[in-house]
Write a protein that holds these residues in place. Structure first.
Motif, short mmCIF file in Angstrom:
data_model
loop_
_atom_site.label_atom_id
_atom_site.label_comp_id
_atom_site.label_asym_id
_atom_site.label_seq_id
_atom_site.Cartn_x
_atom_site.Cartn_y
_atom_site.Cartn_z
N SER A 1 19.03 10.49 3.54
CA SER A 1 20.24 10.18 2.78
C SER A 1 19.90 9.07 1.80
CB SER A 1 21.38 9.74 3.71
OG SER A 1 21.05 8.50 4.32
N ALA A 2 20.78 8.85 0.83
CA ALA A 2 20.48 7.88 -0.22
C ALA A 2 20.30 6.47 0.31
CB ALA A 2 21.59 7.89 -1.28
N GLY A 3 20.86 6.16 1.49
CA GLY A 3 20.76 4.81 2.01
C GLY A 3 19.61 4.58 2.96
N ASP A 4 18.78 5.61 3.24
CA ASP A 4 17.69 5.45 4.19
C ASP A 4 16.66 4.46 3.68
OD1 ASP A 4 18.82 7.16 5.98
OD2 ASP A 4 17.57 8.89 5.47
N ALA A 5 16.03 3.76 4.63
CA ALA A 5 15.12 2.67 4.28
C ALA A 5 14.01 3.10 3.32
CB ALA A 5 14.54 2.06 5.55
N PRO A 6 13.26 4.20 3.57
CA PRO A 6 12.19 4.57 2.64
C PRO A 6 12.72 4.79 1.23
CG PRO A 6 12.02 5.81 4.68
CD PRO A 6 13.34 5.12 4.73
N VAL A 7 13.92 5.39 1.15
CA VAL A 7 14.50 5.65 -0.16
C VAL A 7 14.81 4.33 -0.86
CG1 VAL A 7 16.48 6.69 -1.35
CG2 VAL A 7 15.44 7.86 0.59
N ARG A 8 15.40 3.42 -0.15
CA ARG A 8 15.75 2.13 -0.76
C ARG A 8 14.51 1.35 -1.19
NH1 ARG A 8 17.36 -1.01 2.78
NH2 ARG A 8 17.63 0.26 4.66
N TYR A 9 13.50 1.30 -0.34
CA TYR A 9 12.32 0.48 -0.65
C TYR A 9 11.50 1.08 -1.80
CZ TYR A 9 12.73 -2.74 3.27
OH TYR A 9 13.14 -3.73 4.12
N PHE A 10 11.43 2.39 -1.84
CA PHE A 10 10.56 3.04 -2.81
C PHE A 10 11.28 3.37 -4.11
CE2 PHE A 10 9.46 7.61 -3.93
CZ PHE A 10 8.57 7.28 -4.95
N LEU A 11 12.40 4.03 -4.02
CA LEU A 11 13.00 4.60 -5.21
C LEU A 11 13.73 3.58 -6.07
CD1 LEU A 11 14.27 7.99 -3.74
CD2 LEU A 11 12.22 7.55 -5.06
N ASN A 12 14.08 2.42 -5.51
CA ASN A 12 14.68 1.38 -6.35
C ASN A 12 13.72 0.92 -7.44
OD1 ASN A 12 17.33 0.97 -5.51
ND2 ASN A 12 16.68 -0.14 -3.69
N TRP B 1 0.82 -1.22 0.00
CA TRP B 1 0.00 0.00 0.00
C TRP B 1 0.85 1.27 0.00
CZ3 TRP B 1 0.92 2.95 4.28
CH2 TRP B 1 1.41 2.30 5.42
N ALA B 2 2.01 1.24 0.69
CA ALA B 2 2.88 2.41 0.71
C ALA B 2 3.48 2.67 -0.67
CB ALA B 2 3.99 2.23 1.75
N SER B 3 3.91 1.57 -1.36
CA SER B 3 4.47 1.73 -2.70
C SER B 3 3.43 2.28 -3.67
CB SER B 3 4.99 0.39 -3.22
OG SER B 3 6.07 -0.06 -2.45
N ARG B 4 2.22 1.75 -3.59
CA ARG B 4 1.18 2.23 -4.50
C ARG B 4 0.89 3.71 -4.28
NH1 ARG B 4 -1.08 -2.75 -3.11
NH2 ARG B 4 -2.49 -1.75 -1.63
N PHE B 5 0.86 4.10 -3.00
CA PHE B 5 0.60 5.50 -2.69
C PHE B 5 1.69 6.39 -3.30
CE2 PHE B 5 1.47 9.22 -0.07
CZ PHE B 5 0.22 9.81 0.03
#
Length: 737
Positions: free
Chosen positions: A220-231, A200-204
Motif C-alpha cells: 500500500s502507499a503507506g508501507d515502509a519500503p514505499v515511503r523510504y524509497f519512492l519519496n 545500499w538499498a536506495s542505491r540498488f
C-alpha cells in the motif's frame, strides 16, 4: 491504450505490457503476495507484540495507527532485554506460517517477472522463501538455490548476471532449500541504515529504476519500503531523465480514484477492485490474481495466446462482449498485422468493424483490404453487399480495387452475383496484366468470352515450374567436382494446389493447337534448364522421376516439377490432332528429340493415338529407340506395345520382340555391382522382359519363342507368375498410405 481481462481487474498500460514481452519488467513484491497465509506488516507486528508479552505504549500506538510499523518494532527492540528477540520472534512467526503454503501467487509472479533470456528476476522485501519454493517446483532445487540473493549481497542491476530472487531486506533460513538466514531489515534503525546512512538499498533501487520498469505488488502507499524509497524517486527523476516508469497495483472499492498518496510518490497506480468480507474484514484480491494469471499466459506464450484471445472474443456478437473484452481487442489488433487474418476468419458480426474503424485500429488503406477480404468470404450475402456499398463510400478506391481483385479470384460464384459485384466495382475496374496474376483470376479469363493469345501464354507460364537453388556444405579441405557439390535444386510451382484446375481450363479452350505449341516451347525451356543444372545425362533425368505417368493418373498426386505441363500436352493431343494434324505431328517429333527421357515418354504416348500415327510408325519408332531409352522407359513403352502391335506389320513386331529377348542382358551389364552388393541385374532384366512380353501377349502378337521365354521367366521367378497389375507399369508405386 491498455490491456484488460475483466471489468474488475486492472487495466495494464500498453507500455507496461510491451516491456513485459521484451523482458524489461521487474516485480517488486511486498507482503500482500503471500497473504492471507502470512500476515501483513500490521498483523506481524501485533503477533510479535503478543509473543513478547508486551503491550503498545502511547508512542508505539500512534506509530502503529500511522502505519509506521518499523518504528513500532524498533521501539519494541529497545524495550526488550535482548534487542535480537524481536527479529527472532518475527522469524519464528514466518517459519510457522509458511509451512505447506499455497504458492499459486508466487508461480504467477515468477512467470511475469523474467528477463529476455527467461531468467526469473524478482525483487521482494519479504523475508520468507515462498518465491524460492515456487521456483523449486517449476525449475528444480538447484535453480532455487543458485538464484536466491539477500541483504547487501545483491547482483548489480543492469549487469550481465543480474537476476534471481532478490530479498532486499534479507531472508530467513530454509533447511529444505539449503538456504541460510541473512541479516534482516526489520526495525526503523535497520531501515535508516539500508536507505539513508549506508544507503545500499536506495542505491540498488535507484539503479534498478534506470534499467528496468518496476511494478509494485503487495504494497500500500503507506508501507515502509514505499515511503523510504519512492519519496526520493521524484528528485531522482529530475537528475536522471532515463529513470523508467514505476507502477503500483492498487486495490480500490468500486473503481473509486486510486489512493491520492501515490501521486506524491512518483508512481503510476494501476487500480483494480477488491471486496471486503463484512464478517472478518478480509480483503479479496481475486480479480488481481486472476488477471495476472492471464497476463502471465501472454508473457509465456505470446503468439499462441494472442491468437487464441482474438479468436475467442471476435467470434462473439459485438453486443455480447463487455468493456474489458473490447479493450483487449483494441490492444491485440492495433499495429499487429499477424492477427488481421484471424479477424477476417473469426468475425461474423459486422459491428466489430465499425468499432475497430472508429478506434483507428487500421489505416484506411489497411482497413480497405481487410474489409474486402471479409466481404469475399460470402459473396452471396445481401447483408455484405449492403455493407460493401457503405464501405465503398467511406474508403473509396482502395476498397474498390481490393474488392475487385477478390471478386475476380472467387470460385463458383453464380452469374447473377458475379454481375452484381462487377457492377459495384465498375468505376475503377482494371484488367490485370501483372506477371503474378493469380490462378483463380486466370481461370475467370480462360472461361470468359474472349481469350487472347497473351492470356494463353500467361496461363501456360503459371503451370511452368521454376527452379530454386539450395546451398550445399562441403567437408573441410574438399573441392567441388560438379554443380551438385555446390548447390541443390528443386522445381517449384506458385499455386501448386490450383495448377490442376488451370490445366482443366486450358484443355477446354478451343485453341488447342496453339496451346500445345506454347506448352511444348515451355517444356523445352524446362528441359534446357535441367541440362544446365546437370540434372539430365544418358542414364538419369530428374524430370522423368517427377512424372510417374504422362497421362493423368493417381500416381501423379503430390508431385512437383513439369508434371502439369506434361499432363497438359498429353490431354491436348486429341483436340490438337483434330484441329491441325500436320502441325501436331511436327511438334510431337520435337518431344522425341528433347534431352533426357521425359520428352521421349510424351512422344511414346502420342504413338498410341491412331489418328496421329499408323501402327507401323508406332512400332518402327520402338525399333529405332536407343538401348538406354528402350530399357529405361517402362509405362509408356509397354502401353504402345499393348495398343499398337496388332496394327503393325508383323516383321516390325518381330524386330521389337527380338530386342526384348536379346538386348536386356547387354543393357544391364552396363551397371556395375559394387563390392558386397547383391547382383540385382538379372532380376531387373527378367522383370522388364516379362512386362514387355506380356504386352505383346495381350495384343495377340507374341511369337512362340516369346511365349517360351515368358513361361521360363514365370517358372524362375515365382513373384512374376501372375497377370500384369497396374503397379507393374511404374518403377515405384504409392498406395496412398
Amino acid at each position: 491504450m491498455s490491456l484488460r481481462f475483466s471489468n474488475e481487474g486492472p487495466a495494464f498500460p500498453e507500455q507496461l505490457v510491451d516491456a513485459l514481452l521484451t523482458g524489461d519488467v521487474v516485480f517488486l513484491c511486498g507482503a500482500g503476495i503471500s497473504a492471507p497465509q502470512l500476515p501483513l506488516f500490521a498483523g506481524l507486528v501485533d503477533e510479535c507484540i503478543g509473543r513478547l508479552g508486551l503491550e503498545k505504549n502511547a508512542s508505539e500506538a500512534e506509530s502503529f495507527k500511522s502505519h509506521r510499523f518499523e518504528e513500532v518494532l524498533g521501539s519494541l527492540s529497545r524495550r526488550t532485554v535482548d534487542p535480537g528477540d524481536v527479529t527472532r520472534v518475527v522469524v519464528n512467526i514466518l517459519r510457522e506460517r509458511s509451512e505447506d503454503a499455497e504458492l499459486a501467487h508466487h508461480h504467477t509472479i515468477l512467470k511475469l517477472s523474467r528477463s529476455l533470456d527467461n531468467r526469473p528476476t524478482v525483487i521482494t522485501t519479504n523475508f520468507d522463501t515462498m518465491l524460492e519454493k515456487a521456483l523449486w517446483d517449476a525449475e528444480g532445487l538447484e535453480q532455487a538455490q543458485e538464484l536466491s540473493f539477500a541483504g547487501q549481497d545483491l547482483p548489480s542491476p543492469g549487469s550481465a548476471g543480474f537476476g534471481g530472487i532478490i530479498h532486499l531486506h534479507g531472508r530467513i533460513a530454509d533447511e529444505q532449500l539449503g538456504l541460510k538466514q541473512t541479516p534482516l531489515v526489520v526495525t526503523s534503525a535497520d531501515y535508516g541504515d539500508a536507505y539513508m546512512r549506508s544507503g545500499w538499498a536506495s542505491r540498488f533501487l535507484f539503479d534498478l529504476c534506470r534499467c528496468k520498469t518496476v511494478v509494485l505488488v503487495g504494497y500500500s502507499a503507506g508501507d515502509a519500503p514505499v515511503r523510504y524509497f519512492l519519496n526520493v524517486l521524484e528528485a531522482d527523476r529530475q537528475r536522471f531523465p532515463d529513470v523508467l516508469p514505476v507502477y503500483a497495483l492498487d486495490p480500490v472499492k468500486a473503481r473509486e480514484l486510486p489512493d491520492a498518496r501515490w501521486s506524491t510518490l512518483a508512481v503510476e497506480p494501476i487500480a483494480y477492485e477488491f471486496t471486503t468480507d463484512a464478517a472478518n474484514g478480509d480483503q479479496d484480491h481475486s480479480a488481481l490474481w486472476r488477471d495476472l494469471d492471464q497476463l502471465a499466459e501472454l508473457v509465456v506464450r505470446p503468439r499462441t495466446t494472442r491468437h487464441a484471445w482474438a479468436q475467442t472474443i471476435l467470434v462473439k456478437n459485438f453486443d455480447a462482449t463487455d468493456l474489458a473484452e473490447r479493450d483487449r481487442i483494441l490492444w491485440l489488433l492495433a499495429g499487429r498485422r499477424d492477427l488481421w487474418s484471424v479477424a477476417v476468419r473469426s468475425i461474423e458480426d459486422a459491428a466489430w468493424f465499425d468499432f475497430l474503424v472508429e478506434n483507428t485500429v487500421w489505416s484506411d488503406q489497411d482497413a480497405a483490404w481487410i474489409l474486402a477480404a471479409w466481404i469475399t468470404r460470402n459473396l452471396q450475402s445481401i447483408d455484405r453487399f449492403r455493407l460493401a456499398i457503405k464501405w465503398l463510400e467511406q474508403f473509396d478506391k482502395p476498397f474498390s480495387d481490393a474488392l475487385a481483385r477478390n471478386v475476380e479470384q472467387s470460385k463458383d460464384l453464380p452469374d447473377l452475383w458475379y454481375r452484381a459485384w462487377r457492377l459495384l466495382t465498375a468505376s475503377q475496374q482494371r484488367f490485370r496484366k501483372d506477371l503474378d496474376l493469380h490462378f483463380y483470376a486466370m481461370l475467370k479469363i480462360l472461361r470468359g468470352p474472349a481469350v487472347l493469345n497473351n492470356d494463353l501464354h500467361h496461363a501456360v507460364r503459371l503451370i511452368t515450374p521454376v527452379f530454386k537453388l539450395t546451398a550445399r556444405e562441403l567437408s573441410e579441405g574438399s573441392s567441388p567436382n560438379r554443380l551438385a557439390d555446390i548447390f541443390g535444386s528443386r522445381w517449384i510451382i506458385r499455386g501448386q494446389g490450383e495448377a490442376s484446375e488451370l490445366v482443366d481450363a486450358l484443355v477446354e479452350v478451343p485453341q488447342s493447337h496453339v496451346i500445345i505449341a506454347i506448352a511444348t516451347a515451355k517444356l523445352q525451356e524446362v528441359v534446357g534448364v535441367a541440362v544446365d543444372l546437370d540434372a539430365i545425362d544418358e542414364h538419369f533425368d530428374r524430370n522423368d522421376y517427377s512424372v510417374p505417368s504422362v497421362e493423368p493418373h493417381v500416381q501423379n498426386e503430390h508431385h512437383e516439377g513439369p508434371i502439369f505441363l506434361v499432363q497438359l500436352l498429353a490431354r491436348l493431343l486429341p483436340a490438337a490432332t483434330q484441329a491441325d494434324r500436320a502441325t501436331t505431328r511436327s511438334l510431337v517429333t520435337t518431344w522425341r528429340n528433347m534431352p533426357g527421357f521425359l520428352g521421349c515418354r510424351l512422344w511414346l504416348h502420342a504413338l498410341r493415338k491412331k489418328a496421329l500415327f499408323s501402327g507401323d510408325e508406332a512400332i518402327a519408332g520402338l525399333v529405332e529407340l536407343p538401348m538406354n531409352v528402350f530399357w529405361h522407359i517402362r509405362r509408356e513403352l509397354a502401353l504402345v506395345l499393348r495398343d499398337r502391335a496388332a496394327d503393325a506389320d508383323a516383321e516390325l513386331v518381330t524386330q521389337v520382340e527380338q530386342r526384348i529377348l536379346t538386348e536386356g542382358h547387354s543393357y544391364y551389364q552396363n551397371y556395375t555391382i559394387e563390392e558386397g552388393q547383391v547382383d540385382w541385374r538379372v532380376h531387373a532384366r527378367d522383370s522388364e522382359v516379362w512386362l514387355r512380353l506380356n504386352m505383346l501377349s495381350v495384343s495377340g502378337m507374341l511369337s512362340g519363342r516369346g511365349s517360351t521365354e515368358l513361361a521360363a521367366i514365370k517358372r524362375t521367378r515365382e513373384y512374376l507368375d501372375r497377370d500384369v497389375e497396374e503397379r507393374d507399369f511404374f518403377g515405384s508405386y504409392s498406395y496412398g498410405v
